[in-house]
Design an enzyme around this catalytic site. Structure first.
Site, PDB file in Angstrom:
ATOM      1  N   GLU A  40      41.381  26.585  60.766  1.00 57.85           N
ATOM      2  CA  GLU A  40      41.687  25.630  61.828  1.00 57.85           C
ATOM      3  C   GLU A  40      43.199  25.617  62.081  1.00 57.85           C
ATOM      4  OE1 GLU A  40      40.652  20.951  62.823  1.00 57.85           O
ATOM      5  OE2 GLU A  40      41.023  21.522  60.737  1.00 57.85           O
ATOM      6  N   LYS A 113      35.259  21.317  68.612  1.00 55.86           N
ATOM      7  CA  LYS A 113      35.014  20.417  67.482  1.00 55.86           C
ATOM      8  C   LYS A 113      34.425  19.093  67.955  1.00 55.86           C
ATOM      9  CE  LYS A 113      37.612  18.517  63.525  1.00 55.86           C
ATOM     10  NZ  LYS A 113      38.969  18.463  62.922  1.00 55.86           N
ATOM     11  N   CYS A 161      36.130  21.911  60.158  1.00 55.53           N
ATOM     12  CA  CYS A 161      36.745  20.922  59.272  1.00 55.53           C
ATOM     13  C   CYS A 161      35.921  19.638  59.124  1.00 55.53           C
ATOM     14  CB  CYS A 161      38.173  20.638  59.747  1.00 55.53           C
ATOM     15  SG  CYS A 161      39.242  19.914  58.468  1.00 55.53           S
TER      16      CYS A 161
END
Length: 275
Positions: A40, A113, A161
């Site tokens: 990321e 995301k 993440c």
């Protein structure tokens, strides 16, 4: 199929980060990897989250996307660009976006995301709040892509993440089942040391698939410390490759027979009652 998780300690310099990412991709290709994934924010770790706004790239154009495409084509492999800031129609928000390139350098998948990190850190020195939603626009669509290597097809699920904490996302990705789930990350040191490996192994066990998590790992130019410990876990939840801190190329082999054996011995995916 050999895969590689690329660990970085990205700085505030876009050109430097792209050069380091290109070198790690080349090293992974030299090691025989057919799929490589960056962490990321691999292209930029600014001093403030709002720094992303000035470096956001339009989808389909920009230096980070050009590097990913060129590296995939040059080395003839699949490249997953961890995440970069991609411009939206809101000048105050960007997407935290994974882009996937095939060996011809074509972008074949995009994932934004979905879950945005928010953390309240209360210490003796006071309280500090970090909220990604102040700069990032959340995505809405679970995304997987199909890839073929040497005549074998693999289904790969995408996440980033903080998504790791939301098992319902991975359940959505398992229809049909993924063979591999990717989790490019920049986990904080505080949460990473207690939750990182635990959650990654859990996602591998409950979904009976490989998990690869390329991470940021070390002390960054902006003073932030990320947990690192990039790893690859198999479908039984065993960690088969990892690295603690600092730049690294973490390599492992995916074994289709292993996937079949795990799913045959304990066919939990077929036992689901709530979908």
């Amino acid at each position: 199929m050999k895969i590689a998780a690329l660990q970085m300690v990205s700085s505030c310099s876009l050109p430097d980060n792209l050069a380091r990412a290109r070198a790690l991709i080349a090293a992974a290709a030299e090691a025989g990897a057919r799929l490589v994934a960056l962490p990321e924010n691999f292209a930029f770790m600014g001093r403030d989250d709002r720094d992303k706004l000035g470096l956001a790239e339009p989808f389909g154009d920009g230096p980070a996307q050009a590097m990913l495409s060129e590296a995939a084509r040059q080395h003839g492999l699949w490249v997953v660009g961890g995440s970069i800031a991609v411009a939206t129609d809101d000048p105050e928000r960007v997407g935290n976006t994974t882009l996937v390139y095939d060996p011809q350098g074509e972008c074949v998948a995009r994932y934004d995301k979905i879950h945005l990190f928010c953390f309240d850190d209360v210490t003796a020195q006071g309280a500090r709040r970090y909220d990604e939603a102040l700069v990032l626009r959340a995505g809405e669509t679970p995304t997987a892509f199909e890839m073929s290597v040497d005549g074998q097809a693999w289904r790969v699920g995408l996440s980033i993440c903080y998504d790791l904490r939301f098992p319902e996302l991975y359940r959505r990705l398992m229809t049909p089942p993924c063979d591999l789930i990717l989790v490019p990350s920049a986990f904080t040191y505080t949460t990473g040391r207690v939750h990182w490996e635990l959650l990654l192994r859990a996602r591998a066990v409950e979904n009976q698939c490989y998990v690869m998590a390329p991470a940021q790992g070390g002390v960054h130019e902006n003073g932030r410390r990320t947990w690192g410990h990039s790893l690859i876990a198999d479908a039984w939840g065993e960690v088969i490759a990892s690295h603690d801190e600092g730049e690294a190329v973490v390599v492992a082999d995916l074994d289709r027979d292993h996937l079949a054996q795990v799913r045959q011995r304990l066919p939990a995916l077929s036992h689901r009652r709530l979908v």
